[in-house]
Design a protein around this motif. Structure first.
Motif, PDB file in Angstrom:
ATOM      1  N   LYS A   1      39.001  25.422  42.625  1.00  0.00           N
ATOM      2  CA  LYS A   1      40.223  26.187  42.891  1.00  0.00           C
ATOM      3  C   LYS A   1      40.931  25.813  44.183  1.00  0.00           C
TER       4      LYS A   1
ATOM      5  N   ASP B   1      40.224  24.826  35.201  1.00  0.00           N
ATOM      6  CA  ASP B   1      39.833  26.240  35.236  1.00  0.00           C
ATOM      7  C   ASP B   1      40.195  26.823  33.857  1.00  0.00           C
ATOM      8  N   SER B   2      39.260  27.540  33.225  1.00  0.00           N
ATOM      9  CA  SER B   2      39.423  27.855  31.798  1.00  0.00           C
ATOM     10  C   SER B   2      40.693  28.663  31.495  1.00  0.00           C
TER      11      SER B   2
ATOM     12  N   ASN C   1      37.629  35.947  42.349  1.00  0.00           N
ATOM     13  CA  ASN C   1      37.873  34.808  41.469  1.00  0.00           C
ATOM     14  C   ASN C   1      39.222  34.965  40.753  1.00  0.00           C
ATOM     15  N   LYS C   2      39.516  36.182  40.295  1.00  0.00           N
ATOM     16  CA  LYS C   2      40.811  36.426  39.629  1.00  0.00           C
ATOM     17  C   LYS C   2      41.950  36.400  40.630  1.00  0.00           C
TER      18      LYS C   2
HETATM   19 MG    MG Z   1      38.375  30.697  35.709  1.00  0.00          MG
END
Ligand code: MG
Length: 380
Positions: free
Chosen positions: A123, A148-149, A214-215
């Motif tokens: 990220k 990143d998914s 993370n979000k």
């Molecule tokens: Mg992710």
């Protein structure tokens, strides 16, 4: 035939990328690999994939291992210069960046300037310097491809769509290990926070999933990658982790991306784009899934998510400050120097003490990163 370079080949993203090469040798060729210090894994990979150049970031380890690789006809380089050489190697079409931390930033910019597409798994580059990276990539006529998914999912939903018709980007979160936990999160231990319900990942990102930082980072990533203002990016909790992201259009249509919970899928798409390749992943059985659930995240319980929104709205050097302060706070938590609820407090204090640079250069971003680390360290 697509010629590849993989920065961070010994990690899970790197290994998955090499697995895609393994099952599609007619499509991909590995020209160079880089690792921090895992020589044994690199040697194994070198014997299988025959790159012509490898970078071992640790200079001492590179020196020790050089003759072994030379016997395979492979040149060894090291340090920051070595990374730059690998990232800009001629004849390479795509550089897959899966290095942990800010060390990957310079090689990514170098790869872009050398006119290579960059596929980005970690990220930091998109959070710290996303706007700058996207504008450089546009100037150089190359692509920035997310691994990143959630962002891979958004990218696929947005394909061939006019950005003017996008109303909202929605990224999903499994909710982390404390979604259903009753009572205060103050006594959470690192061991409890490291148990992620859906994804197997490294300790740093697993803690980020528990705090929902993370979000928060992914909101910044999405806003930067797809040139969408922060308020158009929404996060919803989706415990099944099958819908990875959705795009809502102005007419009320929603496009969603569904897939099994496996990083192989976004890694492979960033490699095969614009084509799709068959693989050995399990089949997504919708009938067995029965139901999907979606809920709103609780901002009071998970203040890190709101901090991510704040940094994204402010922009400039603030996302880099958020990212750095978070890294320091997470490390302090893992070492049991601070409690779980102190993570957002340290980040918030660091952000409020920061003197913002609105349109930063890469040097400004590195300076903000260093300042924030020092500041967060003192706040413990
Ligand atoms: Mg992710």
């Amino acid at each position: 035939m697509k010629n590849l370079v993989i920065l961070g080949s010994s990690g899970s993203v790197g290994e998955n990328a090499l697995h895609v090469v393994r099952i599609h040798p007619e499509r991909f060729s590995v020209k160079a690999l880089a690792v921090k210090k895992n020589i044994e894994k690199l040697y194994e990979q070198a014997r299988e994939f025959h790159p012509k150049l490898v970078c071992i970031y640790d200079p001492q380890k590179a020196k020790e291992a050089a003759s072994r690789f030379r016997r395979l006809g492979i040149r060894v380089v090291s340090g920051d210069d070595g990374l730059l050489e690998v990232a800009t190697l001629s004849g390479v079409h795509e550089v897959i960046c899966a290095m942990v931390g800010a060390v990957g930033l310079r090689p990514i910019f170098a790869a872009v300037h050398a006119k290579k597409n960059v596929a980005i798994a970690n990220k930091e580059p998109l959070v710290m310097a996303g706007k700058l990276l996207l504008s450089e990539a546009k100037k150089c006529g190359v692509g920035v491809l997310p691994i990143d998914s959630e962002h891979s999912a958004l990218w696929q939903c947005l394909e061939k769509q006019d950005p003017a018709f996008v109303k909202k980007l929605i990224i999903t979160s499994s909710g982390g290990p404390f979604r259903n936990r009753k009572g205060s999160l103050s006594g959470i231990t690192p061991l409890q926070a490291l148990k992620h319900p859906k994804w197997k990942m490294g300790p740093k990102i697993t803690i980020d999933s528990a705090t929902l930082m993370n979000k928060g980072l992914e909101v910044i990533e999405a806003s930067n990658l797809f040139h969408v203002p922060t308020e158009k990016v929404e996060v919803v909790i989706h415990p099944e982790a099958i819908v990875h992201a959705l795009v809502e259009f102005v007419d009320g249509s929603h496009f969603a991306h569904l897939g099994v919970t496996d990083m192989c899928l976004p890694i492979q798409y960033a490699m095969s784009y614009p084509e799709r390749l068959v693989n050995h992943l399990p089949h997504l059985d919708l009938v067995r899934l029965k139901a999907f659930h979606f809920e709103k995240p609780d901002p009071k319980r998970f203040p890190c998510l709101e901090l991510g929104y704040t940094a994204s709205r402010i922009g400039g050097t603030m996302p880099a400050v958020l990212n750095a302060a978070n890294e320091i706070a997470v490390e302090a938590f893992l070492n049991r120097h601070i409690g779980f609820l102190e993570i957002p407090k340290i980040i918030e204090k660091t952000m409020s003490a920061h003197h913002l640079i609105k349109t930063p250069t890469l040097a400004d971003i590195f300076a903000a990163d260093a300042w924030a680390r020092e500041t967060a360290e003192e706040l413990q």
